[in-house]
Write a protein that holds these residues in place. Sequence first.
Motif, PDB file in Angstrom:
ATOM      1  N   SER A 167       1.148  -1.554   0.218  1.00 21.15           N
ATOM      2  CA  SER A 167       0.065   0.061   0.343  1.00 21.15           C
ATOM      3  C   SER A 167       0.834   1.303  -0.124  1.00 21.15           C
ATOM      4  O   SER A 167       0.641   1.979  -0.331  1.00 21.15           O
ATOM      5  CB  SER A 167      -1.021  -0.117   1.751  1.00 21.15           C
ATOM      6  N   PHE A 168       2.373   1.280   0.627  1.00 17.46           N
ATOM      7  CA  PHE A 168       3.193   2.271   0.495  1.00 17.46           C
ATOM      8  C   PHE A 168       3.531   2.437  -0.952  1.00 17.46           C
ATOM      9  O   PHE A 168       4.298   2.925  -0.998  1.00 17.46           O
ATOM     10  CB  PHE A 168       4.092   2.100   2.088  1.00 17.46           C
ATOM     11  N   VAL A 169       3.796   1.634  -1.427  1.00 13.23           N
ATOM     12  CA  VAL A 169       4.116   1.792  -2.562  1.00 13.23           C
ATOM     13  C   VAL A 169       4.523   2.536  -3.851  1.00 13.23           C
ATOM     14  O   VAL A 169       4.934   3.410  -3.683  1.00 13.23           O
ATOM     15  CB  VAL A 169       4.371   0.095  -3.859  1.00 13.23           C
ATOM     16  N   PRO A 170       2.927   3.224  -3.835  1.00 13.29           N
ATOM     17  CA  PRO A 170       2.509   4.548  -4.940  1.00 13.29           C
ATOM     18  C   PRO A 170       3.090   5.983  -4.203  1.00 13.29           C
ATOM     19  O   PRO A 170       4.040   6.311  -4.745  1.00 13.29           O
ATOM     20  CB  PRO A 170       1.410   4.578  -4.462  1.00 13.29           C
ATOM     21  N   THR A 171       3.345   6.345  -2.778  1.00 15.39           N
ATOM     22  CA  THR A 171       4.023   6.474  -2.124  1.00 15.39           C
ATOM     23  C   THR A 171       5.450   6.951  -2.617  1.00 15.39           C
ATOM     24  O   THR A 171       6.060   7.847  -3.277  1.00 15.39           O
ATOM     25  CB  THR A 171       4.078   7.219  -0.952  1.00 15.39           C
ATOM     26  N   LEU A 172       6.252   5.428  -2.529  1.00 18.02           N
ATOM     27  CA  LEU A 172       7.683   5.337  -2.791  1.00 18.02           C
ATOM     28  C   LEU A 172       7.824   6.120  -4.392  1.00 18.02           C
ATOM     29  O   LEU A 172       8.745   6.751  -3.951  1.00 18.02           O
ATOM     30  CB  LEU A 172       8.112   4.354  -2.142  1.00 18.02           C
ATOM     31  N   MET A 173       6.971   5.547  -5.322  1.00 20.12           N
ATOM     32  CA  MET A 173       6.934   5.779  -6.365  1.00 20.12           C
ATOM     33  C   MET A 173       7.164   7.104  -6.358  1.00 20.12           C
ATOM     34  O   MET A 173       8.239   7.858  -7.372  1.00 20.12           O
ATOM     35  CB  MET A 173       6.117   5.283  -6.970  1.00 20.12           C
ATOM     36  N   SER A 174       6.415   8.046  -6.439  1.00 20.52           N
ATOM     37  CA  SER A 174       6.043   9.821  -6.117  1.00 20.52           C
ATOM     38  C   SER A 174       8.128  10.184  -6.196  1.00 20.52           C
ATOM     39  O   SER A 174       8.023  10.830  -7.034  1.00 20.52           O
ATOM     40  CB  SER A 174       4.820  10.778  -6.092  1.00 20.52           C
ATOM     41  N   VAL A 175       8.371   9.450  -4.758  1.00 22.17           N
ATOM     42  CA  VAL A 175       8.879   9.971  -4.188  1.00 22.17           C
ATOM     43  C   VAL A 175      10.413   9.974  -5.998  1.00 22.17           C
ATOM     44  O   VAL A 175      11.455  10.820  -5.851  1.00 22.17           O
ATOM     45  CB  VAL A 175       9.749   9.353  -3.133  1.00 22.17           C
ATOM     46  N   LEU A 176      10.586   8.775  -5.559  1.00 26.35           N
ATOM     47  CA  LEU A 176      12.174   8.060  -7.191  1.00 26.35           C
ATOM     48  C   LEU A 176      11.512   9.149  -8.150  1.00 26.35           C
ATOM     49  O   LEU A 176      12.715   9.166  -8.537  1.00 26.35           O
ATOM     50  CB  LEU A 176      11.542   6.293  -7.222  1.00 26.35           C
ATOM     51  N   LEU A 177      10.490   8.907  -8.476  1.00 24.92           N
ATOM     52  CA  LEU A 177      10.235   9.839  -9.983  1.00 24.92           C
ATOM     53  C   LEU A 177      10.644  11.469  -9.764  1.00 24.92           C
ATOM     54  O   LEU A 177      10.374  12.064 -10.503  1.00 24.92           O
ATOM     55  CB  LEU A 177       8.501  10.062  -9.871  1.00 24.92           C
ATOM     56  N   ALA A 178      10.840  11.943  -8.133  1.00 22.17           N
ATOM     57  CA  ALA A 178      11.108  13.726  -7.983  1.00 22.17           C
ATOM     58  C   ALA A 178      12.649  13.328  -8.282  1.00 22.17           C
ATOM     59  O   ALA A 178      12.872  14.387  -7.811  1.00 22.17           O
ATOM     60  CB  ALA A 178      10.364  13.609  -6.827  1.00 22.17           C
ATOM     61  N   SER A 179      13.630  12.087  -8.189  1.00 20.70           N
ATOM     62  CA  SER A 179      15.170  12.539  -7.751  1.00 20.70           C
ATOM     63  C   SER A 179      15.527  12.840  -9.022  1.00 20.70           C
ATOM     64  O   SER A 179      15.527  13.479 -10.327  1.00 20.70           O
ATOM     65  CB  SER A 179      15.344  10.172  -7.418  1.00 20.70           C
ATOM     66  N   SER A 180      16.522  13.452  -8.422  1.00 22.46           N
ATOM     67  CA  SER A 180      17.649  14.215  -9.119  1.00 22.46           C
ATOM     68  C   SER A 180      18.007  13.862  -9.739  1.00 22.46           C
ATOM     69  O   SER A 180      18.366  12.414  -9.810  1.00 22.46           O
ATOM     70  CB  SER A 180      18.342  15.293  -8.511  1.00 22.46           C
ATOM     71  N   GLU A 181      18.975  14.270 -11.208  1.00 20.52           N
ATOM     72  CA  GLU A 181      19.896  13.276 -11.800  1.00 20.52           C
ATOM     73  C   GLU A 181      20.935  12.668 -11.439  1.00 20.52           C
ATOM     74  O   GLU A 181      21.853  12.099 -11.373  1.00 20.52           O
ATOM     75  CB  GLU A 181      20.386  14.010 -13.332  1.00 20.52           C
ATOM     76  N   SER A 182      21.239  13.649 -10.467  1.00 21.84           N
ATOM     77  CA  SER A 182      22.418  12.693  -9.716  1.00 21.84           C
ATOM     78  C   SER A 182      21.706  11.580  -7.835  1.00 21.84           C
ATOM     79  O   SER A 182      22.954  11.023  -7.860  1.00 21.84           O
ATOM     80  CB  SER A 182      23.434  14.218  -8.623  1.00 21.84           C
ATOM     81  N   ALA A 183      20.580  11.428  -8.168  1.00 31.04           N
ATOM     82  CA  ALA A 183      20.426  10.276  -6.963  1.00 31.04           C
ATOM     83  C   ALA A 183      21.481   9.209  -7.459  1.00 31.04           C
ATOM     84  O   ALA A 183      21.732   9.101  -8.327  1.00 31.04           O
ATOM     85  CB  ALA A 183      19.335  10.748  -6.581  1.00 31.04           C
TER      86      ALA A 183
END
Length: 551
Positions: A474-490
């Motif tokens: 159930s928490f995966v969609p939230t984590l997905m939004s965070v990963l999608l917002a990562s910068s190129e240096s992540a």
Amino acid sequence: MNPHIELLLSETWSQIESLYLKEKKRIDAFKSYHSLQAGLRDYLKVGYRKGTASYKQGSFFVEIEEPFSWSDSAYTWESEVSIDELSSNLLKEEYAPALQQRLYTLFMSDEYGSHFFDYRFELWFEFENEQSEQLYIHNEQWINTSKLTTLQQALDHFIKDKVTSDLPVLPKEKDLFFFAKLMLNKDIIPTDVERVSSLFDQLDLKLFNFRSLYSDWQSTSTMALRFWANEIFLPTYFDAESEYNTTLHLKSAESLPMVDEKELALFIYAALRIGKQDAEQRKTYLEYAVQLHSEQAQRYLRQGSGTIESERKTDLFHGKANDILQLIQIKLTAEDEPHYREALTYICDLLRADFPREYVLKFSSKQKNFLPIKGLAKSALHRFFANALQYKELHPLIAEYGELALQEFAWYNDVEAGEKSVMPGTYAILGLGLYSTDYSPLLIRYMKLVDTEHQSAQDHYPAALVEAHGMDASFVPTLMSVLLASSESAKPLKGWGDILEKDELILAWDTQLQSLEDYQRDQVLYLLCGNSAKQKAFMQKAERLRSSTHS
């Protein structure tokens, strides 16, 4: 004509002609010319400069572009004429008029092409003798009125076509530099702060949803205003301490010209606009304006615009705010939930009154809490929200603040602009996300607004989230939004290998991945798994599980 002058004129023209022919070849190679640029060459200096060493003879020189204070772009030559054979009178009466006439004729012609010369040209004579004593100094400026009129018409057309017009018509990136520069050129348009601010604001609104263009426009307009302030306005009224100490002092009463009120108003506007990216520069400019007897600048520094509640004092706290300086000051009489509540309420009320989101907070406390997120600046603003987040009863109010503070393409001024700069609302929203999953919708909204090209604080947030809440489907969609917002240096996330072995989680991530664009899927897989072999293994597991689920 004096034979020494005649020979020096011949040598000088030979040098100028040689340099200009090289420039013509370079300019002719341009594939196109911008309508907001009349031409390139606008400066020339000729003269004689004594050598830096006492034993070294000086030389005649030509400069075809104005050098920086720390550089020397002069072209020198070995002359058959000795500087000792030239007098100040000869240079003034024979050499300068002859060279002026020839250069002026060239400037007004199209001999080197219509885009070789700009509409304005500045000519300098600067001669000294072998004893480093001034021999002859003179300068003058010419304007080609025909080119000037054409440039004014081009600017008017550009404003109608690209600035005030409706979408989808947009200026190009290269247009922005020329537009900002011409808007501050009083040759082109009379100084008018209302027109400048109106057109700049219109372009802000027009480009806001076009990230790259908007970012370019913000930096370009700021750069143009800073150049105008530093190179044109301030030198009129202030002198630098020295060549190497740029601290400015007001000119003496005898040499201080009457202040141009229209230019002063534009300078104050420049201070405010630049201040969105550089709070310290804004404060410095306003202090200079105060020295020029600007009551408006003095009021701004003392109390702000006067449109917000600049002070609130209760038994629990004392708050002050200055919207022009984008500064909030908070003092608590004690550190507990009621005191932080009153301070937060004041800050929220300020934001509702359109107080700038990119503010800086002055706040001292005995508690020195910070969020467990690597890379966040340990600023007073960060500490204030980390302290307030300890009190669960404040979380709804902190969430309200987060909603009010969120602003795309904006950054707090709590640190110098750079890698630790974060979007308004960052400390409150990231903190709430660590305390409770109830705030996941707000967190997801935040991540959709993050400017991943200019902010990287979110790169270390996934690890803190999983540390706080663990990971379930159930928490995966939230984590997905965070990963999608990562910068190129992540970098790929560490320690998630065992977690991702669970079938339920693999399917949950796979479901989310299927809805992404290819480039987004590649980004998330890299952050989840690391190298291509691990990515491939993960996708193979996901495909097997997907197949078995459907069979």
